[in-house]
Design a protein around this motif. Structure first.
Motif, mmCIF file in Angstrom:
data_model
loop_
_atom_site.group_PDB
_atom_site.id
_atom_site.type_symbol
_atom_site.label_atom_id
_atom_site.label_comp_id
_atom_site.label_asym_id
_atom_site.label_seq_id
_atom_site.Cartn_x
_atom_site.Cartn_y
_atom_site.Cartn_z
ATOM 1 N N SER A 188 0.813 -1.223 0.000
ATOM 2 C CA SER A 188 0.000 0.000 0.000
ATOM 3 C C SER A 188 0.846 1.272 0.000
ATOM 4 O O SER A 188 0.339 2.356 -0.275
ATOM 5 C CB SER A 188 -0.942 0.005 1.214
ATOM 6 N N ARG A 189 2.133 1.142 0.320
ATOM 7 C CA ARG A 189 2.999 2.318 0.273
ATOM 8 C C ARG A 189 3.362 2.682 -1.164
ATOM 9 O O ARG A 189 3.737 3.833 -1.443
ATOM 10 C CB ARG A 189 4.265 2.064 1.090
ATOM 11 N N ALA A 190 3.245 1.678 -2.074
ATOM 12 C CA ALA A 190 3.605 1.918 -3.467
ATOM 13 C C ALA A 190 2.394 2.156 -4.362
ATOM 14 O O ALA A 190 2.477 2.888 -5.353
ATOM 15 C CB ALA A 190 4.414 0.732 -4.003
ATOM 16 N N ARG A 191 1.259 1.543 -4.018
ATOM 17 C CA ARG A 191 0.053 1.679 -4.829
ATOM 18 C C ARG A 191 -1.160 1.477 -3.932
ATOM 19 O O ARG A 191 -1.057 0.825 -2.879
ATOM 20 C CB ARG A 191 0.053 0.665 -5.972
ATOM 21 N N PRO A 192 -2.319 2.028 -4.287
ATOM 22 C CA PRO A 192 -3.502 1.844 -3.432
ATOM 23 C C PRO A 192 -3.959 0.388 -3.417
ATOM 24 O O PRO A 192 -3.971 -0.284 -4.454
ATOM 25 C CB PRO A 192 -4.554 2.746 -4.071
ATOM 26 N N VAL A 193 -4.319 -0.082 -2.233
ATOM 27 C CA VAL A 193 -4.741 -1.472 -2.028
ATOM 28 C C VAL A 193 -6.193 -1.486 -1.563
ATOM 29 O O VAL A 193 -6.578 -0.720 -0.676
ATOM 30 C CB VAL A 193 -3.848 -2.177 -0.989
ATOM 31 N N VAL A 194 -6.991 -2.373 -2.172
ATOM 32 C CA VAL A 194 -8.383 -2.571 -1.763
ATOM 33 C C VAL A 194 -8.553 -4.027 -1.345
ATOM 34 O O VAL A 194 -8.423 -4.940 -2.171
ATOM 35 C CB VAL A 194 -9.365 -2.227 -2.897
ATOM 36 N N ALA A 195 -8.814 -4.259 -0.051
ATOM 37 C CA ALA A 195 -9.070 -5.601 0.468
ATOM 38 C C ALA A 195 -10.577 -5.833 0.444
ATOM 39 O O ALA A 195 -11.332 -5.095 1.081
ATOM 40 C CB ALA A 195 -8.524 -5.732 1.882
#
Length: 339
Positions: A75-82
């Motif tokens: 998530s520090r490099a790209r947006p994450v959706v769980a």
């Protein structure tokens, strides 16, 4: 026409929220609604629309500490959706998601997307979405009944407008129920009633059977048989009558009824003493799920039990009719007709 019609505002709200993810401030998006509201279809369509820069994590059953740590780093490099669909049935995954979003939030851009049925939400889910603290952004998107015109547009255009309006009303203007009525409009008569004789004539139907949900496949046989019994009895039945017609001990019947209420296949009526199927089409699905021979015998037991209770002869006659081969039971049919 897509069963997602009429949800434009809801899609726009979620897309706007996900487009505004910021570091160190996790986001929880709740997609809520009754069975048939289209939560799973909503999620699938939404995820297809996400830009490729997003990482989508679907494997909720594998949310180990190591996986959560990897998502935090990612998530520090790209947006994450769980994403967690049917969250009301996934308490271990809920605990993991809470740890990721609330207890140990990463420094990146992270969102949790949960779809669930509020009536079946466990305490762990309610805790996740209500006791998050000031550091978590939240958005709740309830999927209710579609606008009337949108619901009618989902039904076959060859049907007269009045007929489409009737079917939309029977389906509660919910996409999941409308999908069944789009495939089988003949199940509903001109007065808006689901006709069980037509259900029997229909035979196997994947769309109708799907209304029982995956839970029914996991239910034990006594619980399943009690659901069949309620479907035979009709829109409302008390536990004593269900036990008698289903030929199950009273205590075991009450336990099965409680499980079916928790599964949201049955709901209590306004007086809190009788139960009914969640919807007339759910009753039809459960009725079709029962073996034909058992069903016929259950109708005869229902008629006998209701006769002892001095029930309305018209109700008793309906059970005799649905038992089949009514001509061989002429005397009983004649008695009911006289009453």
């Amino acid at each position: 026409m897509s069963m997602l019609v009429g949800r434009d505002d809801e899609f726009a709200a979620v897309r706007t929220t996900l487009a505004a993810l910021v570091p160190r401030q996790p986001t929880i998006v709740e997609i809520t609604g009754d069975p048939g509201a289209g939560k799973t279809a909503f999620l699938a369509h939404l995820l297809r629309q996400l830009p490729s820069v997003f990482h989508v994590e679907l494997a909720a059953h594998r949310w180990t500490p190591a996986v959560l740590a990897r998502l935090g780093r990612l998530s520090r490099a790209r947006p994450v959706v769980a994403v967690l669909d049917d969250a009301h049935r996934a308490e271990p995954a809920l605990a993991a998601l809470r740890h990721l979003l609330v207890d140990a939030p990463p420094s990146g851009r992270l969102a949790g997307l949960c779809a669930y049925r509020p009536r079946q939400a466990p305490r762990s889910l309610l805790r996740l979405v209500s006791d998050t603290g000031a550091g978590v952004r939240q958005l709740t998107v309830p999927l209710g009944a579609l606008p009337e015109t949108a619901a009618e547009a989902l039904l076959p255009p060859a049907l007269p407008a009045a007929r489409r309006a009737t079917l939309a009303a029977v389906g509660g203007r919910l996409p999941g129920l409308l999908a069944v009525l789009r495939a089988h409009p003949e199940l509903v008569d001109a007065d808006g009633n689901v006709v069980l004789e037509r259900v029997v004539e229909l035979g196997p139907s994947r769309s109708l059977a799907g209304l029982l949900g995956p839970e029914i496949e996991l239910a034990d046989q006594p619980t399943r048989r009690i659901l069949h019994t309620v479907a035979v009895l009709g829109e409302a039945a008390d536990p004593g009558l269900v036990a008698e017609v289903g030929q199950q001990p009273r205590a075991a019947t009450v336990d099965s009824l409680d499980r079916l209420v928790r599964m949201d296949l049955l709901r209590y009526t306004a007086d809190d003493t009788t139960l009914r199927p969640r919807h007339a089409l759910v009753r039809a699905a459960a009725y079709l799920d029962a073996p034909a021979g058992w069903r016929s015998a259950a109708h005869l037991r229902a008629e006998a039990a209701l006769r002892r209770r001095c029930a309305d002869p018209r109700t008793r006659g309906g059970h005799l009719f649905l038992a089949g081969a009514a001509a061989t039971r002429f005397n009983r049919v004649h008695e009911v007709a006289q009453e």
